[in-house]
Scaffold this motif. Structure first.
Motif, PDB file in Angstrom:
ATOM      1  N   UNK A  11      22.501  38.863  -0.201  1.00 44.04           N
ATOM      2  CA  UNK A  11      21.988  38.902   0.514  1.00 44.04           C
ATOM      3  C   UNK A  11      21.471  38.127   1.794  1.00 44.04           C
ATOM      4  N   UNK A  12      22.036  37.202   1.532  1.00 38.70           N
ATOM      5  CA  UNK A  12      22.211  35.899   2.111  1.00 38.70           C
ATOM      6  C   UNK A  12      23.239  35.595   3.035  1.00 38.70           C
ATOM      7  N   UNK A  13      24.970  36.342   2.242  1.00 44.67           N
ATOM      8  CA  UNK A  13      25.629  36.343   2.624  1.00 44.67           C
ATOM      9  C   UNK A  13      26.116  37.054   3.958  1.00 44.67           C
ATOM     10  N   UNK A  14      25.284  38.529   3.943  1.00 47.89           N
ATOM     11  CA  UNK A  14      24.745  39.391   4.750  1.00 47.89           C
ATOM     12  C   UNK A  14      24.172  39.266   5.590  1.00 47.89           C
ATOM     13  N   UNK A  15      23.073  38.277   5.639  1.00 53.01           N
ATOM     14  CA  UNK A  15      22.771  37.374   6.717  1.00 53.01           C
ATOM     15  C   UNK A  15      23.036  36.680   7.661  1.00 53.01           C
ATOM     16  N   UNK A  16      24.481  35.034   7.171  1.00 49.57           N
ATOM     17  CA  UNK A  16      24.624  34.749   7.626  1.00 49.57           C
ATOM     18  C   UNK A  16      25.632  35.100   8.280  1.00 49.57           C
ATOM     19  N   UNK A  17      26.313  36.829   7.973  1.00 51.12           N
ATOM     20  CA  UNK A  17      27.962  37.555   9.053  1.00 51.12           C
ATOM     21  C   UNK A  17      26.931  38.145  10.040  1.00 51.12           C
ATOM     22  N   UNK A  27      16.731  39.116  13.002  1.00 46.77           N
ATOM     23  CA  UNK A  27      16.234  39.935  11.970  1.00 46.77           C
ATOM     24  C   UNK A  27      17.044  39.487  11.087  1.00 46.77           C
ATOM     25  N   UNK A  28      18.846  38.799  11.544  1.00 50.71           N
ATOM     26  CA  UNK A  28      19.380  38.288  10.854  1.00 50.71           C
ATOM     27  C   UNK A  28      19.141  37.111  10.176  1.00 50.71           C
ATOM     28  N   UNK A  29      17.850  36.086  11.064  1.00 47.63           N
ATOM     29  CA  UNK A  29      17.536  35.244  10.357  1.00 47.63           C
ATOM     30  C   UNK A  29      16.790  35.342   9.706  1.00 47.63           C
ATOM     31  N   UNK A  30      15.756  35.955  10.011  1.00 46.70           N
ATOM     32  CA  UNK A  30      14.345  36.576   8.967  1.00 46.70           C
ATOM     33  C   UNK A  30      15.076  36.363   7.968  1.00 46.70           C
ATOM     34  N   UNK A  31      15.778  37.368   7.855  1.00 48.20           N
ATOM     35  CA  UNK A  31      15.890  37.494   6.316  1.00 48.20           C
ATOM     36  C   UNK A  31      17.025  36.628   5.798  1.00 48.20           C
ATOM     37  N   UNK A  32      17.703  35.928   6.107  1.00 49.88           N
ATOM     38  CA  UNK A  32      18.085  34.611   5.848  1.00 49.88           C
ATOM     39  C   UNK A  32      17.451  33.756   5.234  1.00 49.88           C
ATOM     40  N   UNK A  33      15.977  33.476   6.507  1.00 45.91           N
ATOM     41  CA  UNK A  33      15.253  32.064   5.740  1.00 45.91           C
ATOM     42  C   UNK A  33      14.435  32.761   4.742  1.00 45.91           C
ATOM     43  N   UNK A  34      14.307  34.294   4.607  1.00 45.76           N
ATOM     44  CA  UNK A  34      13.043  34.796   3.234  1.00 45.76           C
ATOM     45  C   UNK A  34      14.292  34.528   1.904  1.00 45.76           C
TER      46      UNK A  34
END
Length: 581
Positions: A495-501, A513-520
């Motif tokens: 999940x974090x890799x997908x958010x980072x990409x 969206x990506x930043x919040x997903x990676x943070x959570x």
């Protein structure tokens, strides 16, 4: 299967869960306290939620300057546009690049849209004005012993140490406060004279009132302040609104200095070219510039007059939108070509060259899109997002209570801890890094509810599998953790890799969206390791869970557990239920 020997913990055992629980509670308390102490108790809202105006500018190629659209010029343009927006009194505006040729300026509600559109993207006013006098913005215990900016205690000492003075507040320019303006080599008939070393009067300039400084100007100089960004923006706005043939009081862009400047000597539009060069002989960066016929004549007349005067009235200030970006001293009459020397770094020399060459903005921009978002629409969107999140959270809790019963208490407490961590971090990241909570970011937080709940379910199912194998609760909690931990880490990593990409390859609101997903996702790992697992270890020692109460969610009878395992015997029976690999 052989039982663990006495005195040895089973794999994955959590020796002292109380420490982990105390640690995360301290972190929660610290973040909450920091949020209230900073005064930012709510997350900063993006323009789609708070309302405002979004202006998209597209850079255009200029004749003869096909390579002008580059990261350096785009960065310079962003800084200038941001300075102009701040000059309108706008708070929490966002100016950022999108792709390789677009700039987006998001201006919150409460700002005059027409005025904002006039300021953003247009060529700023660049002018050369003679310096009449100067003063430190903050009163100093002693007058300056040398050129402006050499005040001890604020900008460093004069001489060699004075080269560091330009760092001022930003500390990244590495340029002397007062540069030298001299003829370029191609325009010199004789070597340039040494800089004038005449010491200024020992009384502050605003008290002495040098020639050309009327009592009214002296009062203006004393009144304006340049200590904060807001004060400088207000002063530059007033100065930019003054007619070219009138003197102004202006702030220095990099330091806490303020000037009284005479009428415009040379208009910025008369600069035909300016660029940063490295002088091999002197081993330093310089900025060279040239003027057209009209500018060359005006420049020669003005510098000829300035060269006859004493410090600081032999300085020629370069004012951008009413703010002084450089104030080099003049020691001879200059004409079509000139150079500015000082303790430049490559970055600061290129920045000044861009400002001079392109009349403030290094590129020509056209409005490609202007979107106005009303506060009512933003409020409706936020309300709809919160309602959707509340419904999703309620469904997750209902499922946990119905299926896991007593274990749902651990899951709900873990979700609450995760929510508090997320909220406090979002509130603190607004002023810290400019994070703004937009609608896609709210969607990312909602998606995170399912990711976090999934981690709890993985761990609970591992424990229930161990109980089905005939183990009691405490060994089941510790033996189920290593396998659950491995699964949780793999899932969260994906999940974090997908958010980072997604954050790297996208621009604009999708990055929220990506930043919040990676943070959570990161917070999910923290909560599971430092709260969920330790809390499960502590509750497993209580009678309610350890006895397998029907409402605990760990009743061996309901789970179809095998008879308890005996010491010294290895069971090879295979369960009829398929197990997760």
């Amino acid at each position: 299967m052989a039982a663990p020997k006495k005195g040895r913990r089973s794999p994955g055992a959590h020796g002292k869960p109380g420490r982990s629980l105390i640690l995360i509670l301290l972190v929660l308390g610290g973040l909450t306290g920091g949020m209230f102490l900073s005064g930012h108790t709510t997350p900063r809202l993006g323009i789609d939620l708070a309302g405002g105006t979004s202006i998209t500018l597209e850079a255009k190629n200029q004749p003869g300057k096909a390579d002008a659209i580059n990261p350096t010029n785009m960065k310079t343009a962003v800084g200038i546009i941001e300075r102009r927006v701040n000059g309108l009194g706008v708070s929490e505006a966002e100016v950022q690049t999108q792709g390789d040729r677009h700039i987006i300026a998001n201006i919150p509600r409460g700002t005059n849209e027409k005025q904002a559109r006039e300021q953003v993207g247009t060529t700023a006013k660049l002018a050369f004005r003679p310096v009449l006098t100067y003063a430190p913005s903050t009163p100093q215990p002693q007058p300056s012993p040398s050129k402006p900016g050499g005040e001890k205690g604020e900008q460093g000492e004069q001489g060699d140490k004075g080269d560091k003075a330009e760092q001022g507040e930003k500390g990244d320019q590495g340029r002397a406060v007062t540069d030298d303006l001299r003829a370029a080599p191609a325009d010199e008939d004789k070597p340039s004279p040494k800089p004038d070393q005449t010491k200024p009067p020992t009384t502050p300039p605003q008290q002495q009132q040098p020639p050309g400084v009327t009592p009214e100007l002296a009062k203006k100089l004393q009144k304006i302040q340049c200590n904060t960004k807001e004060q400088r923006a207000k002063a530059s706005e007033q100065a930019a609104a003054t007619e070219p043939d009138e003197p102004i009081a202006a702030c220095d862009a990099k330091q806490r200095l303020k000037y009284v400047l005479g009428p415009v000597g040379v208009d910025g539009k008369n600069v035909t070219d300016a660029k940063a060069q490295f002088d091999q002989q002197r081993g330093q960066w310089i900025v060279t510039m040239s003027f057209d016929d009209k500018g060359s004549k005006a420049f020669g007349d003005t510098t000829g007059e300035l060269a006859k005067k004493q410090q600081p009235q032999n300085q020629f200030a370069i004012a951008l939108d009413g703010e002084v970006v450089s104030a080099p001293s003049v020691n001879q009459r200059l004409t079509a070509n000139a150079e500015i020397s000082g303790s430049f770094t490559q970055e600061s020399a290129e920045e000044l060259g861009n400002i001079l060459s392109y009349g403030a903005l290094p590129l020509t921009f056209e409005e490609s899109d202007v979107t106005t978002v009303t506060a009512a629409l933003g409020s409706d969107q936020l309300q709809a997002g919160l309602i959707a999140g509340a419904i999703g959270l309620a469904l997750v809790i209902i499922y946990l209570v119905a299926y896991y019963r007593g274990l749902s208490l651990i899951a709900i407490l873990s979700l609450l801890v995760s929510a508090v961590l997320t909220y406090t971090l979002m509130s603190l990241l607004g002023p810290a890094i400019g994070f703004a909570l937009n609608l896609p970011a709210v969607c990312g937080a909602i998606v995170a509810i399912g990711i976090t709940a999934d981690s709890f379910i993985v761990y609970f199912e591992r424990i229930r599998d161990e109980i089905r194998e005939g183990r009691t609760l405490r060994p089941a909690v510790e033996r189920g953790w290593p396998r659950a931990r491995r699964t949780i880490l793999v899932s969260d990593f994906v999940s974090f890799l997908a958010a980072a990409v997604l954050f790297i390859v996208t621009v604009g609101k999708v990055q929220g969206f990506a930043f919040t997903l990676g943070l959570t996702t990161l917070l999910d790992v923290v909560v599971v390791f430092f709260f969920t697992k330790p809390l499960m270890t502590v509750l497993a020692r209580g009678k309610f869970f350890s006895s397998g109460h029907p409402w605990s969610g760990l009743d061996p009878t309901r789970l179809g557990a095998k008879p308890p395992l005996r010491r010294g015997r290895r069971s090879y029976a295979v369960s009829t239920d398929p197990k997760e690999a």
